[in-house]
Design a protein around this motif. Structure first.
Motif, PDB file in Angstrom:
ATOM      1  N   ILE A   5       0.900  -1.191  -0.165  1.00 34.05           N
ATOM      2  CA  ILE A   5      -0.108  -0.172   0.107  1.00 34.05           C
ATOM      3  C   ILE A   5       0.900   1.086  -0.040  1.00 34.05           C
ATOM      4  N   SER A   6       0.765   2.074  -0.942  1.00 30.22           N
ATOM      5  CA  SER A   6       1.452   3.275  -1.094  1.00 30.22           C
ATOM      6  C   SER A   6       0.645   4.561  -1.158  1.00 30.22           C
ATOM      7  N   THR A   7       1.366   5.649  -0.931  1.00 31.66           N
ATOM      8  CA  THR A   7       0.494   6.800  -0.644  1.00 31.66           C
ATOM      9  C   THR A   7       0.244   7.239  -2.202  1.00 31.66           C
ATOM     10  N   PRO A   8      -0.613   8.116  -2.571  1.00 29.56           N
ATOM     11  CA  PRO A   8      -1.450   8.903  -1.583  1.00 29.56           C
ATOM     12  C   PRO A   8      -2.667   8.197  -0.574  1.00 29.56           C
ATOM     13  N   CYS A   9      -2.155   8.357   0.661  1.00 28.48           N
ATOM     14  CA  CYS A   9      -3.081   7.638   1.656  1.00 28.48           C
ATOM     15  C   CYS A   9      -2.956   8.409   3.055  1.00 28.48           C
ATOM     16  N   ARG A  10      -4.184   8.931   3.525  1.00 29.23           N
ATOM     17  CA  ARG A  10      -3.851   9.822   4.324  1.00 29.23           C
ATOM     18  C   ARG A  10      -3.570   9.129   5.980  1.00 29.23           C
ATOM     19  N   VAL A  11      -2.965   9.634   6.744  1.00 24.83           N
ATOM     20  CA  VAL A  11      -2.597   9.177   8.100  1.00 24.83           C
ATOM     21  C   VAL A  11      -3.171  10.150   9.173  1.00 24.83           C
ATOM     22  N   THR A  12      -4.117   9.836   9.885  1.00 20.38           N
ATOM     23  CA  THR A  12      -4.972  10.661  10.845  1.00 20.38           C
ATOM     24  C   THR A  12      -4.828   9.869  12.267  1.00 20.38           C
TER      25      THR A  12
END
Length: 615
Positions: A243-250
């Protein structure tokens, strides 16, 4: 000598992209600080901030929770000489830090005062450190391998899948944060939810979530609407993915997850997901098991992991929610373990209808809620998981014990809060409890029984109760948006009025001293003799009529004697440690049984001896 073993200049080399490669630098621990989890977060673990020195420079580091035992066991201390085995340099808020995933304490060097005169690293903050490369075998140095080609994006299930790319430069889950931008993780999917839909004032949509695991930790990821359509069919439990960005970490919403991670992921419409061609070397699920016999000392609504022998399997039953009128399938299991105790555990939905395991199987559960409805019981959460006959050491040990003790008798758990009798107990005196505060540590709370009388209920400028959601199983605070409209953020529902729940501080005393206890709704009802809604109504009536029924009710609740089961735990408030005493269960004194208890105590003494005087 320790000075000769330390890799001088290694800290600068780690953060300098043009510096020399140092695979396993040796440094000294010159400072160690505990960071406690947020109050009320039962699943989180403490974190440890460590300052390391290479004699020339020092750097702040964060120890991965998977390596916490190095500190809690006392092996890693201030002054220890250590060798870094797996680490990841990062730039967080313009500050350079190291994430330590694994290290070795070099015991043969012992402990020393600070060696050398290290100074803070003076590299410019705009120098971007390169993340350490990670492979299936772990980190191999602090210099990145050649950059991989971008992964192929997830395609609809009817389209041919692209071939896997090489990913020599991976991030560990432990290092993910809102400040990390370009990253790829290699993870195993350990849980996938059903697709859920929502309708509220802002619109409607759907979502799903997955739990992801690698060698360093676990994290929850959620996909909404477009991402849900694109990715849901791709994810399969126990398969490995890149799994790679773009993916938000919140920041994690703890009410929706039982994972001990401060962060969670949100899939974007362009998040890159690829199923790994090589499905070997899968990270193993981590458990933190609670013994069945220890459940009476676990606070209600806590989320735990447990393992047991399957003793009984109930039929599938259907219940209807009184709040939503929806039907739910459930099945009750009975588990037992080597504490010779059994417990009833409920599984739900498809897990219940599809359940198929022979009796005397070993079953490991991750993410079960501790309930207390008449008897202490467990319930598998929707985000939890169940593994039959797992290939782990705890399962083999339990199965071996059971085979050797197949004729063992098992006791059923009785509810702590619902036990009106109490039985023979050994009570602690309040003076003894307060003296023992000195030895209490953050990672080892104390649980005990105390017999005391209520003296005072804090109410001046203090919260006695709070407005809560009326949904079944939800006790979150609701907010009044408009008159007659109370909004629950968790359930996304409006209510014409809330259900008030107690959250109170009660001062209790025995003949040796006084102490403050934290009580929640069930204990508050027992002390006040009424619900928090009824007490709130008295307060409103007094404000309208000028009466004093609210104060009278508080006064009537004092001078009552109870047996309390209390959990004492260390907390950090405004950077200062303090002890919190939370009531797990309570009931009025049964004087007949109390008389028998005292009689048994008297029998331990020789009547007429100088050691006992009877008045």
């Amino acid at each position: 000598m320790a000075e000769q073993a330390i890799t001088q200049g290694s800290i600068r080399a780690i953060f300098d992209p043009n510096g020399s490669t140092i695979d396993h630098p040796v440094m000294q621990c010159v400072q160690l600080k505990t960071i406690e989890p947020k109050a009320g977060d039962q699943s989180a673990q403490p974190r440890f901030r460590i300052v390391l020195s290479d004699m020339r420079n020092f750097i702040q580091t964060m120890l991965a929770t998977a390596a916490n035992d190095l500190v809690t066991s006392g092996k890693l201390k201030k002054g220890s000489i250590v060798r870094l085995l797996k680490f990841n340099p990062q730039l967080v808020k313009e500050k350079m830090i190291l994430i330590i995933l694994d290290l070795e304490v070099l015991d043969h060097y012992g402990e020393h005062e600070k060696i050398g005169n290290p100074v803070a690293l003076d590299m410019k903050p705009d120098v971007k450190p390169q993340p350490a490369a990670i492979s299936g075998d772990g980190f191999y140095g602090n210099k990145p391998a050649p950059q991989p080609q971008p992964p192929q994006r997830a395609l609809p299930s009817h389209t041919a899948k692209p071939s896997s790319s090489a990913y020599p430069n991976l991030y560990p889950i432990e290092s993910l944060s809102p400040y990390a931008h370009k990253w790829t993780i290699r993870v195993r999917c350990t849980f996938k939810s059903d697709i859920k839909t929502w309708h509220n004032k802002n619109g409607e949509g759907k979502l799903f979530s997955v739990n992801l695991l690698d060698e360093t930790g676990e994290i929850r990821a959620t996909g909404f609407t477009e991402a849900c359509d694109r990715l849901y069919d791709m994810f399969q439990v126990d398969s490995i993915y890149y799994i790679s960005t773009p993916c938000r970490v919140t920041f994690a919403k703890k009410q929706f997850s039982n994972l001990p991670n401060d962060y969670e992921l949100t899939f974007e419409k362009d998040t890159e997901v690829e199923k790994a061609e090589d499905q070997s070397n899968a990270p193993k699920v981590r458990y933190s098991f609670t013994k069945i016999g220890e459940l009476p000392s676990v606070e209600k609504d806590t989320t735990i992991d447990t393992i047991g022998i399957l003793k009984e399997v109930g039929e599938v039953a259907t219940i209807t929610s009184q709040k939503t009128n929806k039907d739910f399938d459930k099945r009750e299991l009975v588990l037992a373990d080597d504490t010779q105790t059994n417990v009833r555990l409920t599984i739900w939905g498809k897990t219940a209808t599809n359940f198929d395991a022979p009796l005397e199987s070993v079953i490991a559960f991750k993410g079960v809620k501790v309930s207390d409805f008449g008897v202490r019981s467990l319930s598998l959460l929707s985000s939890g998981s169940m593994t039959i006959d797992p290939d782990i050491e705890e399962a083999h040990q339990l199965k071996g014990w059971y085979d050797r003790n197949s004729g063992a008798q098992f006791n059923s758990l009785a509810s702590m809060a619902g036990n009106s009798g109490g039985g023979p107990k050994t009570y602690k005196l309040i003076s003894q409890i307060l003296e023992e505060e000195v030895g209490l540590t953050a990672d080892q709370p104390s649980i005990f029984d105390v017999k005391a009388s209520t003296v005072y209920i804090k109410h001046n400028n203090a919260t006695l109760s709070y407005p809560a959601c009326q949904s079944e199983g939800c006790s979150k605070k609701v907010l009044e948006e408009n008159p007659g409209e109370w909004w629950c953020e968790k359930c996304q529902k409006k209510w014409p009025k809330p259900e008030y729940r107690y959250i109170m501080q009660v001062n209790v005393a025995d003949h040796t001293g006084q102490m403050w206890l934290s009580c929640f709704d069930k204990q508050g009802r027992g002390i006040m003799g009424m619900s928090a809604d009824q007490l709130q109504e008295l307060k409103l009536q007094d404000e309208q009529n000028g009466t004093h029924t609210f104060d009278d009710a508080l006064q009537d609740a004092t001078c009552k004697q109870f047996s309390f089961k209390v959990k004492a735990s260390m907390e950090v408030y405004n950077d200062s440690p303090r002890i919190r005493y939370a009531v797990l269960g309570m009931y009025p004194i049964n004087y007949s049984q109390e008389c028998r208890r005292l009689t048994e105590m008297l029998k331990q003494y020789e009547i007429g001896s100088d050691s006992l005087f009877v008045h």
